[in-house]
Design a protein around this motif. Structure first.
Motif, PDB file in Angstrom:
ATOM      1  N   GLU A 130       0.843  -1.191   0.000  1.00  0.00           N
ATOM      2  CA  GLU A 130       0.000   0.000   0.000  1.00  0.00           C
ATOM      3  C   GLU A 130       0.881   1.245   0.000  1.00  0.00           C
ATOM      4  O   GLU A 130       1.861   1.324   0.748  1.00  0.00           O
ATOM      5  N   GLY A 131       0.505   2.232  -0.828  1.00  0.00           N
ATOM      6  CA  GLY A 131       1.263   3.492  -0.857  1.00  0.00           C
ATOM      7  C   GLY A 131       1.598   3.876  -2.279  1.00  0.00           C
ATOM      8  O   GLY A 131       1.376   3.092  -3.214  1.00  0.00           O
ATOM      9  N   GLY A 132       2.132   5.091  -2.435  1.00  0.00           N
ATOM     10  CA  GLY A 132       2.453   5.596  -3.773  1.00  0.00           C
ATOM     11  C   GLY A 132       3.815   6.237  -3.810  1.00  0.00           C
ATOM     12  O   GLY A 132       4.833   5.540  -3.677  1.00  0.00           O
ATOM     13  N   VAL A 133       3.821   7.573  -3.910  1.00  0.00           N
ATOM     14  CA  VAL A 133       5.083   8.318  -4.004  1.00  0.00           C
ATOM     15  C   VAL A 133       6.035   7.917  -2.875  1.00  0.00           C
ATOM     16  O   VAL A 133       7.228   7.689  -3.094  1.00  0.00           O
ATOM     17  N   ALA A 183      -0.165   6.988  -8.459  1.00  0.00           N
ATOM     18  CA  ALA A 183      -0.266   6.008  -9.554  1.00  0.00           C
ATOM     19  C   ALA A 183       0.921   6.148 -10.501  1.00  0.00           C
ATOM     20  O   ALA A 183       1.537   5.146 -10.904  1.00  0.00           O
ATOM     21  N   ARG A 184       1.250   7.382 -10.853  1.00  0.00           N
ATOM     22  CA  ARG A 184       2.369   7.600 -11.784  1.00  0.00           C
ATOM     23  C   ARG A 184       3.689   7.128 -11.160  1.00  0.00           C
ATOM     24  O   ARG A 184       4.507   6.503 -11.831  1.00  0.00           O
ATOM     25  N   ALA A 185       3.867   7.402  -9.853  1.00  0.00           N
ATOM     26  CA  ALA A 185       5.115   7.002  -9.178  1.00  0.00           C
ATOM     27  C   ALA A 185       5.248   5.473  -9.159  1.00  0.00           C
ATOM     28  O   ALA A 185       6.344   4.930  -9.384  1.00  0.00           O
ATOM     29  N   LEU A 186       4.136   4.791  -8.926  1.00  0.00           N
ATOM     30  CA  LEU A 186       4.180   3.325  -8.907  1.00  0.00           C
ATOM     31  C   LEU A 186       4.476   2.775 -10.293  1.00  0.00           C
ATOM     32  O   LEU A 186       5.271   1.835 -10.450  1.00  0.00           O
ATOM     33  N   ALA A 210      -4.240   7.406 -17.366  1.00  0.00           N
ATOM     34  CA  ALA A 210      -2.941   8.087 -17.227  1.00  0.00           C
ATOM     35  C   ALA A 210      -1.759   7.123 -17.223  1.00  0.00           C
ATOM     36  O   ALA A 210      -0.626   7.539 -17.490  1.00  0.00           O
ATOM     37  N   VAL A 211      -1.988   5.860 -16.856  1.00  0.00           N
ATOM     38  CA  VAL A 211      -0.866   4.916 -16.752  1.00  0.00           C
ATOM     39  C   VAL A 211      -1.098   3.696 -17.655  1.00  0.00           C
ATOM     40  O   VAL A 211      -2.235   3.269 -17.850  1.00  0.00           O
ATOM     41  N   ALA A 212      -0.006   3.132 -18.158  1.00  0.00           N
ATOM     42  CA  ALA A 212      -0.102   1.918 -18.984  1.00  0.00           C
ATOM     43  C   ALA A 212      -0.277   0.686 -18.093  1.00  0.00           C
ATOM     44  O   ALA A 212      -0.640  -0.398 -18.564  1.00  0.00           O
ATOM     45  N   THR A 213      -0.012   0.862 -16.800  1.00  0.00           N
ATOM     46  CA  THR A 213      -0.133  -0.222 -15.824  1.00  0.00           C
ATOM     47  C   THR A 213      -1.617  -0.541 -15.601  1.00  0.00           C
ATOM     48  O   THR A 213      -2.417   0.381 -15.411  1.00  0.00           O
ATOM     49  N   PRO A 214      -1.999  -1.832 -15.602  1.00  0.00           N
ATOM     50  CA  PRO A 214      -3.402  -2.164 -15.338  1.00  0.00           C
ATOM     51  C   PRO A 214      -3.850  -1.708 -13.948  1.00  0.00           C
ATOM     52  O   PRO A 214      -3.112  -1.870 -12.970  1.00  0.00           O
ATOM     53  N   THR A 215      -5.060  -1.143 -13.868  1.00  0.00           N
ATOM     54  CA  THR A 215      -5.628  -0.767 -12.574  1.00  0.00           C
ATOM     55  C   THR A 215      -6.720  -1.758 -12.204  1.00  0.00           C
ATOM     56  O   THR A 215      -7.489  -2.202 -13.050  1.00  0.00           O
ATOM     57  N   ILE A 216      -6.761  -2.097 -10.915  1.00  0.00           N
ATOM     58  CA  ILE A 216      -7.745  -3.051 -10.402  1.00  0.00           C
ATOM     59  C   ILE A 216      -8.560  -2.297  -9.352  1.00  0.00           C
ATOM     60  O   ILE A 216      -8.028  -1.920  -8.307  1.00  0.00           O
TER      61      ILE A 216
END
Ligand code: KIV
Length: 279
Positions: A130-133, A183-186, A210-216
């Protein structure tokens, strides 16, 4: 004939092993990713056999399995135990293990050591933090060691003592921007997927774009690349907990209650066991 493993196309009965790469392909192809949590072998096997793409050994086990009020008490040894029994039942789905509170907050070395334990002792195929930046450097360290990392932003249940409430996150502009930054940092740190919990659906859709990473998503609307629910919640096992984002696909509390009562009545009346249930 096109190679189905590289086309992003999915057969109706697709028994290919789900990998982190496959999830990226699914996002690109616009195929929704179906995820559920599991904490025990039998449930994990049923989930896997039903074609669910991702099985998360969530630290929600601290609540729905162990009866705590929060996920905070979950220990590494408990997570490893749950992960090991779940992964015995999973063949096709991607098996992700949650890193519990305290297992990655004391620095990158500790985080990497604990992630390695979940992979080696629990047989997880990926870990979730859990967490981002604030944890991006730790995510990068774990990813660099060859361990796939799933992020978790928006409502972060391990921070409940700081929040003081499980209310929707990112309803105000400044927090919404911080969640997009998370999200961008991850994504930049190499996360292969990001769980987005309890944020407005417009914000989740914005993050997904905004991100190419899949979001769940969980409680984040239909604009995410996939969805996850806590399995005992979607099975209707806990009648005390029914937030609007949980769709109940069964009423197991009722079914189990009736089964237990019938068994009790049969034992009391002497009708169980019958002759054909005896040796
Ligand atoms: O612990 C858990 O089950 C989770 C899901 C709610 C995503 O993190």
């Amino acid at each position: 004939m096109p190679d189905p493993s590289s086309s992003g196309e999915r057969k109706a009965s697709d028994d290919r092993k789900v990998t982190t790469l496959r999830l990226t392909e699914m996002k690109r192809a616009g195929e929704r990713i179906a995820c559920l949590t599991a904490y025990d072998f039998l449930t994990a096997r049923l989930i896997d056999q039903s074609g669910i793409d991702v099985v998360l050994v969530g630290d929600s086990a601290a609540m729905v399995f162990a009866g705590n009020d929060t996920t905070v008490p979950m220990t590494m040894d408990e997570m490893i135990y749950h992960t090991r029994v779940v992964t015995r039942g999973v063949r096709r789905a991607l098996a992700i293990a949650d890193m519990p509170f305290g297992s990655y907050h004391t620095g990158a070395d500790d985080a990497l050591r604990n992630a390695i334990r979940l992979m080696k002792e629990g047989r997880a195929e990926a870990v979730k933090l859990e967490g981002g930046v604030g944890i991006a450097a730790i995510v990068r360290r774990i990813v660099d060691a060859g361990i796939p990392v799933c992020g978790h932003i928006g409502l972060q249940p391990q921070s409940i003592n700081a929040y003081g409430t499980y209310k929707t996150r990112g309803t105000e502009g400044s927090e919404a921007e911080r969640i997009v930054d998370d999200a961008r940092a991850l994504a930049d740190a190499g996360a292969f997927a990001i769980v987005v919990e309890k944020v407005p659906q417009a914000l989740a859709a914005r993050i997904t774009a905004a991100v190419a990473t899949p979001t769940i998503g969980i409680g984040a609307g239909s604009g995410c690349d996939g969805q996850i629910l806590v399995t005992p919640d979607m099975l209707g096992m806990n009648t005390q907990f029914h937030p609007r984002f949980v769709r109940r696909y069964a009423r197991l509390a009722e079914t189990m209650g009736q089964a237990f009562a019938s068994y009790r009545a049969d034992v009391r009346s002497g009708s169980f066991p019958a002759a054909n249930e005896s040796y």
